[in-house]
Design an enzyme around this catalytic site. Structure first.
Site, PDB file in Angstrom:
ATOM      1  N   ARG A  12      35.980  33.481  50.210  1.00 22.25           N
ATOM      2  CA  ARG A  12      34.954  33.922  51.161  1.00 22.25           C
ATOM      3  C   ARG A  12      33.734  33.706  50.369  1.00 22.25           C
ATOM      4  O   ARG A  12      33.711  33.962  49.359  1.00 22.25           O
ATOM      5  CB  ARG A  12      34.972  35.063  51.895  1.00 22.25           C
ATOM      6  CG  ARG A  12      35.148  36.477  51.364  1.00 22.25           C
ATOM      7  CD  ARG A  12      35.373  37.494  51.987  1.00 22.25           C
ATOM      8  NE  ARG A  12      35.402  38.736  51.248  1.00 22.25           N
ATOM      9  CZ  ARG A  12      34.464  39.737  50.921  1.00 22.25           C
ATOM     10  NH1 ARG A  12      33.367  39.569  51.384  1.00 22.25           N
ATOM     11  NH2 ARG A  12      34.747  40.799  50.322  1.00 22.25           N
ATOM     12  N   TYR A 152      25.475  47.462  38.760  1.00 26.61           N
ATOM     13  CA  TYR A 152      25.571  45.955  38.948  1.00 26.61           C
ATOM     14  C   TYR A 152      24.801  45.126  38.217  1.00 26.61           C
ATOM     15  O   TYR A 152      25.213  44.402  37.396  1.00 26.61           O
ATOM     16  CB  TYR A 152      25.067  45.943  40.432  1.00 26.61           C
ATOM     17  CG  TYR A 152      25.187  44.442  40.812  1.00 26.61           C
ATOM     18  CD1 TYR A 152      26.619  43.725  41.328  1.00 26.61           C
ATOM     19  CD2 TYR A 152      24.141  43.390  41.350  1.00 26.61           C
ATOM     20  CE1 TYR A 152      26.633  42.679  41.731  1.00 26.61           C
ATOM     21  CE2 TYR A 152      24.278  42.382  41.699  1.00 26.61           C
ATOM     22  CZ  TYR A 152      25.371  41.855  41.976  1.00 26.61           C
ATOM     23  OH  TYR A 152      25.427  40.376  42.386  1.00 26.61           O
ATOM     24  N   ALA A 154      23.720  46.203  35.097  1.00 26.64           N
ATOM     25  CA  ALA A 154      24.321  46.220  33.878  1.00 26.64           C
ATOM     26  C   ALA A 154      25.769  45.133  33.699  1.00 26.64           C
ATOM     27  O   ALA A 154      25.668  44.525  32.677  1.00 26.64           O
ATOM     28  CB  ALA A 154      24.680  47.553  33.505  1.00 26.64           C
ATOM     29  N   LYS A 156      26.042  42.412  35.418  1.00 24.05           N
ATOM     30  CA  LYS A 156      25.388  41.042  35.443  1.00 24.05           C
ATOM     31  C   LYS A 156      24.775  40.793  34.056  1.00 24.05           C
ATOM     32  O   LYS A 156      24.768  39.490  33.762  1.00 24.05           O
ATOM     33  CB  LYS A 156      24.591  40.680  36.669  1.00 24.05           C
ATOM     34  CG  LYS A 156      25.418  40.925  37.865  1.00 24.05           C
ATOM     35  CD  LYS A 156      26.360  39.812  37.993  1.00 24.05           C
ATOM     36  CE  LYS A 156      27.359  39.954  39.207  1.00 24.05           C
ATOM     37  NZ  LYS A 156      28.134  38.912  39.366  1.00 24.05           N
ATOM     38  N   ILE A 185      21.265  35.770  48.394  1.00 21.69           N
ATOM     39  CA  ILE A 185      21.980  34.921  49.042  1.00 21.69           C
ATOM     40  C   ILE A 185      22.511  35.485  50.109  1.00 21.69           C
ATOM     41  O   ILE A 185      23.290  36.579  50.089  1.00 21.69           O
ATOM     42  CB  ILE A 185      23.015  34.021  48.368  1.00 21.69           C
ATOM     43  CG1 ILE A 185      22.463  33.679  46.888  1.00 21.69           C
ATOM     44  CG2 ILE A 185      23.713  33.151  48.872  1.00 21.69           C
ATOM     45  CD1 ILE A 185      21.353  32.632  46.758  1.00 21.69           C
TER      46      ILE A 185
HETATM   47  P1  NDP Z   1      31.411  38.681  48.917  1.00 26.43           P
HETATM   48  O1  NDP Z   1      31.271  40.183  48.876  1.00 26.43           O
HETATM   49  O2  NDP Z   1      31.142  37.692  50.092  1.00 26.43           O
HETATM   50  O3  NDP Z   1      32.518  37.952  48.238  1.00 26.43           O
HETATM   51  C1  NDP Z   1      33.121  38.388  46.884  1.00 26.43           C
HETATM   52  C2  NDP Z   1      34.473  37.954  46.608  1.00 26.43           C
HETATM   53  O4  NDP Z   1      34.853  38.660  45.335  1.00 26.43           O
HETATM   54  C3  NDP Z   1      35.476  38.129  47.692  1.00 26.43           C
HETATM   55  O5  NDP Z   1      36.566  37.082  47.759  1.00 26.43           O
HETATM   56  C4  NDP Z   1      36.502  39.327  47.049  1.00 26.43           C
HETATM   57  O6  NDP Z   1      37.504  39.375  47.516  1.00 26.43           O
HETATM   58  C5  NDP Z   1      36.482  38.891  45.596  1.00 26.43           C
HETATM   59  N1  NDP Z   1      36.593  40.001  44.734  1.00 26.43           N
HETATM   60  C6  NDP Z   1      36.101  41.366  44.698  1.00 26.43           C
HETATM   61  N2  NDP Z   1      36.588  41.986  43.728  1.00 26.43           N
HETATM   62  C7  NDP Z   1      37.534  41.368  43.440  1.00 26.43           C
HETATM   63  C8  NDP Z   1      38.646  41.713  42.326  1.00 26.43           C
HETATM   64  N3  NDP Z   1      38.710  42.802  41.936  1.00 26.43           N
HETATM   65  N4  NDP Z   1      39.509  40.783  42.336  1.00 26.43           N
HETATM   66  C9  NDP Z   1      39.569  39.579  42.723  1.00 26.43           C
HETATM   67  N5  NDP Z   1      38.623  39.387  43.865  1.00 26.43           N
HETATM   68  C10 NDP Z   1      37.710  40.134  44.048  1.00 26.43           C
HETATM   69  O7  NDP Z   1      30.103  38.025  47.556  1.00 26.43           O
HETATM   70  P2  NDP Z   1      29.272  37.013  47.335  1.00 26.43           P
HETATM   71  O8  NDP Z   1      30.002  35.862  47.895  1.00 26.43           O
HETATM   72  O9  NDP Z   1      27.909  37.284  47.841  1.00 26.43           O
HETATM   73  O10 NDP Z   1      29.172  37.187  45.747  1.00 26.43           O
HETATM   74  C11 NDP Z   1      29.809  36.244  45.057  1.00 26.43           C
HETATM   75  C12 NDP Z   1      29.480  36.454  43.481  1.00 26.43           C
HETATM   76  O11 NDP Z   1      28.010  36.237  43.716  1.00 26.43           O
HETATM   77  C13 NDP Z   1      29.631  37.844  43.136  1.00 26.43           C
HETATM   78  O12 NDP Z   1      29.870  37.841  41.750  1.00 26.43           O
HETATM   79  C14 NDP Z   1      28.061  38.418  43.277  1.00 26.43           C
HETATM   80  O13 NDP Z   1      27.910  39.375  42.392  1.00 26.43           O
HETATM   81  C15 NDP Z   1      27.322  37.284  43.023  1.00 26.43           C
HETATM   82  N6  NDP Z   1      25.990  37.216  43.431  1.00 26.43           N
HETATM   83  C16 NDP Z   1      25.796  37.299  44.912  1.00 26.43           C
HETATM   84  C17 NDP Z   1      24.609  37.288  45.353  1.00 26.43           C
HETATM   85  C18 NDP Z   1      24.245  37.498  46.684  1.00 26.43           C
HETATM   86  O14 NDP Z   1      22.967  37.720  47.246  1.00 26.43           O
HETATM   87  N7  NDP Z   1      25.077  37.267  47.719  1.00 26.43           N
HETATM   88  C19 NDP Z   1      23.266  37.188  44.574  1.00 26.43           C
HETATM   89  C20 NDP Z   1      23.674  37.158  43.118  1.00 26.43           C
HETATM   90  C21 NDP Z   1      24.967  37.099  42.835  1.00 26.43           C
HETATM   91  P3  NDP Z   1      38.135  40.463  48.520  1.00 26.43           P
HETATM   92  O15 NDP Z   1      38.080  39.336  49.901  1.00 26.43           O
HETATM   93  O16 NDP Z   1      39.410  40.755  48.557  1.00 26.43           O
HETATM   94  O17 NDP Z   1      37.278  41.492  48.761  1.00 26.43           O
END
Ligand code: NDP
Length: 244
Positions: A12, A152, A154, A156, A185
């Site tokens: 997702r 978070y 730290a 990143k 995003i």
């Molecule tokens: P979402 O919360 O929509 O998705 C996060 C995804 O990471 C999910 O598929 C989740 O799986 C998975 N996940 C979380 N923890 C684990 C774990 N321990 N093992 C395996 N999978 C895991 O977040 P985003 O799509 O917004 O974020 C994606 C990346 O982008 C992240 O690293 C986030 O920090 C980074 N980011 C996002 C920003 C934003 O504004 N949205 C801005 C800057 C960076 P599950 O469904 O099982 O929870």
């Protein structure tokens, strides 16, 4: 044989958009997931409908043994991993005064240690192949900091140091390592904010809009491609000009 792209947390949000964009570019896709749900099945279906193979591998990136296990599964299926996108991430936002130790360590363990756990397992296959692309999803807050996100930010910022050090270690093996730093995003991670707050944030962004997962995926697609063959150790912002 198609190139193989492996995206952690690819069911997702940004990870899903990266998986679909790379599938449209002709990569075979591997998605790591932690939770088995409809979203995962829908993403897999969407990719397969494009005539692209999509393997899904279960595992928590903060658990080293899980990462060892799913890396073996991928190698058994495809024999290689050409592109690794360390995307899985969580937030547990609160002011430091109120932050519990677990709020800090959970975020570090998933975002930073998770990036280490996956990369450590995958890289040996890239070294043998003498080629590979690693793209780590950081954040603008890893560069600028953000109140309420000491954990978070730290994690990143740690990803940025990890990216640069690894880029220096493996450049001679033909492996390129870069980080992407998204701004704000629209995903479920940012859905928790009220509409008024989102509007206020949009006003502070030079391009006057919140980013989409596709904005991030397009940059990842470029970094994964041969077009980026002289770029390594970089952190590239995709933030509508938010941080400059
Ligand atoms: P979402 O919360 O929509 O998705 C996060 C995804 O990471 C999910 O598929 C989740 O799986 C998975 N996940 C979380 N923890 C684990 C774990 N321990 N093992 C395996 N999978 C895991 O977040 P985003 O799509 O917004 O974020 C994606 C990346 O982008 C992240 O690293 C986030 O920090 C980074 N980011 C996002 C920003 C934003 O504004 N949205 C801005 C800057 C960076 P599950 O469904 O099982 O929870």
């Amino acid at each position: 044989m198609n190139k193989v792209a492996f995206i952690t947390g690819g069911a997702r949000g940004i990870g899903k958009s990266i998986a679909i964009t790379l599938a449209e570019s002709g990569y075979d896709i591997v998605i790591n997931y932690r939770t088995e749900n409809e979203e995962l099945q829908n993403t897999k279906k969407e990719i397969e409908q494009k005539g692209i193979k999509c393997l899904t591998v279960k595992g928590d990136v903060s658990n080293f043994e899980d990462c060892e296990k799913f890396t073996k599964e991928i190698i058994e299926e495809y024999g290689k991993i050409d592109v690794l996108v360390n995307n899985a991430g969580i937030t547990k936002d609160t002011l430091l005064m109120r932050m519990k130790k677990e709020d800090f360590t959970d975020v570090i363990d998933t975002n930073l240690v998770g990036t280490f756990n996956v990369t450590k397992n995958v890289i040996s296959y890239m070294i043998k192949a003498r080629s590979g692309k690693i793209i780590n999803i950081s954040s603008v807050v890893g560069i600028a900091g953000n109140a309420g996100q000491t954990n978070y930010s730290a994690s990143k910022a740690g990803i940025i140091g990890f990216t640069k050090s690894l880029a220096k270690e493996v450049a001679s093996r033909g492996i390129l390592v870069n980080a992407v730093a998204p701004g704000f995003i629209e995903t479920s991670m940012t859905d928790v904010l009220k509409e008024e707050i989102k509007e206020e944030i949009s006003k502070t962004i030079p391009l006057k809009r919140i980013g989409t997962s596709k904005d991030v995926a397009n940059l990842v697609k470029f970094l994964a491609s041969d077009e980026s063959s002289y770029i390594t150790g970089q952190v590239i912002n995709v933030d509508g000009g938010m941080l400059m």
